[in-house]
Design a protein around this motif. Structure first.
Motif, PDB file in Angstrom:
ATOM      1  N   VAL A  62      78.568  45.845  -0.578  1.00  0.00           N
ATOM      2  CA  VAL A  62      78.626  44.438  -0.986  1.00  0.00           C
ATOM      3  C   VAL A  62      79.946  43.809  -0.547  1.00  0.00           C
ATOM      4  O   VAL A  62      79.968  42.685  -0.030  1.00  0.00           O
ATOM      5  CB  VAL A  62      78.415  44.299  -2.513  1.00  0.00           C
ATOM      6  N   LEU A  63      81.057  44.533  -0.729  1.00  0.00           N
ATOM      7  CA  LEU A  63      82.351  43.999  -0.294  1.00  0.00           C
ATOM      8  C   LEU A  63      82.401  43.843   1.227  1.00  0.00           C
ATOM      9  O   LEU A  63      82.937  42.854   1.732  1.00  0.00           O
ATOM     10  CB  LEU A  63      83.485  44.903  -0.771  1.00  0.00           C
ATOM     11  N   GLY A  64      81.823  44.802   1.941  1.00  0.00           N
ATOM     12  CA  GLY A  64      81.769  44.697   3.396  1.00  0.00           C
ATOM     13  C   GLY A  64      80.958  43.500   3.846  1.00  0.00           C
ATOM     14  O   GLY A  64      81.304  42.813   4.804  1.00  0.00           O
ATOM     15  N   ARG A  65      79.874  43.226   3.135  1.00  0.00           N
ATOM     16  CA  ARG A  65      79.048  42.066   3.467  1.00  0.00           C
ATOM     17  C   ARG A  65      79.790  40.766   3.179  1.00  0.00           C
ATOM     18  O   ARG A  65      79.637  39.778   3.910  1.00  0.00           O
ATOM     19  CB  ARG A  65      77.745  42.129   2.675  1.00  0.00           C
ATOM     20  N   LEU A  66      80.581  40.738   2.127  1.00  0.00           N
ATOM     21  CA  LEU A  66      81.349  39.537   1.798  1.00  0.00           C
ATOM     22  C   LEU A  66      82.446  39.261   2.822  1.00  0.00           C
ATOM     23  O   LEU A  66      82.821  38.109   3.035  1.00  0.00           O
ATOM     24  CB  LEU A  66      81.962  39.668   0.400  1.00  0.00           C
ATOM     25  N   VAL A  67      82.965  40.309   3.447  1.00  0.00           N
ATOM     26  CA  VAL A  67      84.039  40.151   4.431  1.00  0.00           C
ATOM     27  C   VAL A  67      83.520  39.535   5.729  1.00  0.00           C
ATOM     28  O   VAL A  67      84.220  38.768   6.380  1.00  0.00           O
ATOM     29  CB  VAL A  67      84.702  41.524   4.704  1.00  0.00           C
ATOM     30  N   VAL A  68      82.282  39.847   6.083  1.00  0.00           N
ATOM     31  CA  VAL A  68      81.703  39.351   7.343  1.00  0.00           C
ATOM     32  C   VAL A  68      81.375  37.862   7.179  1.00  0.00           C
ATOM     33  O   VAL A  68      80.630  37.483   6.283  1.00  0.00           O
ATOM     34  CB  VAL A  68      80.430  40.140   7.715  1.00  0.00           C
ATOM     35  N   PRO A  69      81.919  37.013   8.058  1.00  0.00           N
ATOM     36  CA  PRO A  69      81.643  35.577   7.931  1.00  0.00           C
ATOM     37  C   PRO A  69      80.223  35.239   8.391  1.00  0.00           C
ATOM     38  O   PRO A  69      79.626  35.943   9.201  1.00  0.00           O
ATOM     39  CB  PRO A  69      82.680  34.938   8.849  1.00  0.00           C
TER      40      PRO A  69
END
Length: 87
Positions: free
Chosen positions: A18-25
Motif C-alpha cells: 500500500v505504501l509503495g502504491r501511494l509513492v507511485v504518482p
C-alpha cells in the motif's frame, strides 16, 4: 519460520504494498490483490537486501530496511501497472 512469523510477514507485505502504491504518482491500473502480492514480494526481497547490507537487525525501528522495501514495492507497482496498460 513459525506461523506467527509468516502472518507478520504477510501483514508487513500488505502495508509495504500500500505504501509503495501511494509513492507511485498517477493512477495505477492494477487491483488491490496485485498490490498486496507486490508488497509481500518486495518485503521479502527488501529484507534480504537489508541483511546483505548489514542494516536489517538494528536497535529500534529498521528505517533503512523499510525504505528499501517501499522503494522495491513502488518499482514493482509501477512496472506491473505498465505491463497491465500495454495488455
Amino acid at each position: 519460520m513459525e506461523i506467527s512469523g509468516i502472518i507478520s510477514a504477510l501483514v508487513i507485505g500488505i502495508v509495504i504494498g500500500v505504501l509503495g502504491r501511494l509513492v507511485v504518482p498517477g493512477r495505477q491500473h492494477i487491483g488491490i490483490l496485485w498490490t498486496i502480492v507486490v508488497g509481500i514480494v518486495a518485503a521479502f526481497i527488501g529484507t534480504a537486501i537489508a541483511a546483505g547490507l548489514g542494516v536489517a537487525d538494528t536497535k529500534g525501528v529498521d528505517w533503512i530496511e523499510w525504505l528499501i522495501q517501499i522503494a522495491l514495492a513502488a518499482l514493482g507497482v509501477a512496472a506491473l501497472s505498465r505491463v497491465k496498460v500495454r495488455n
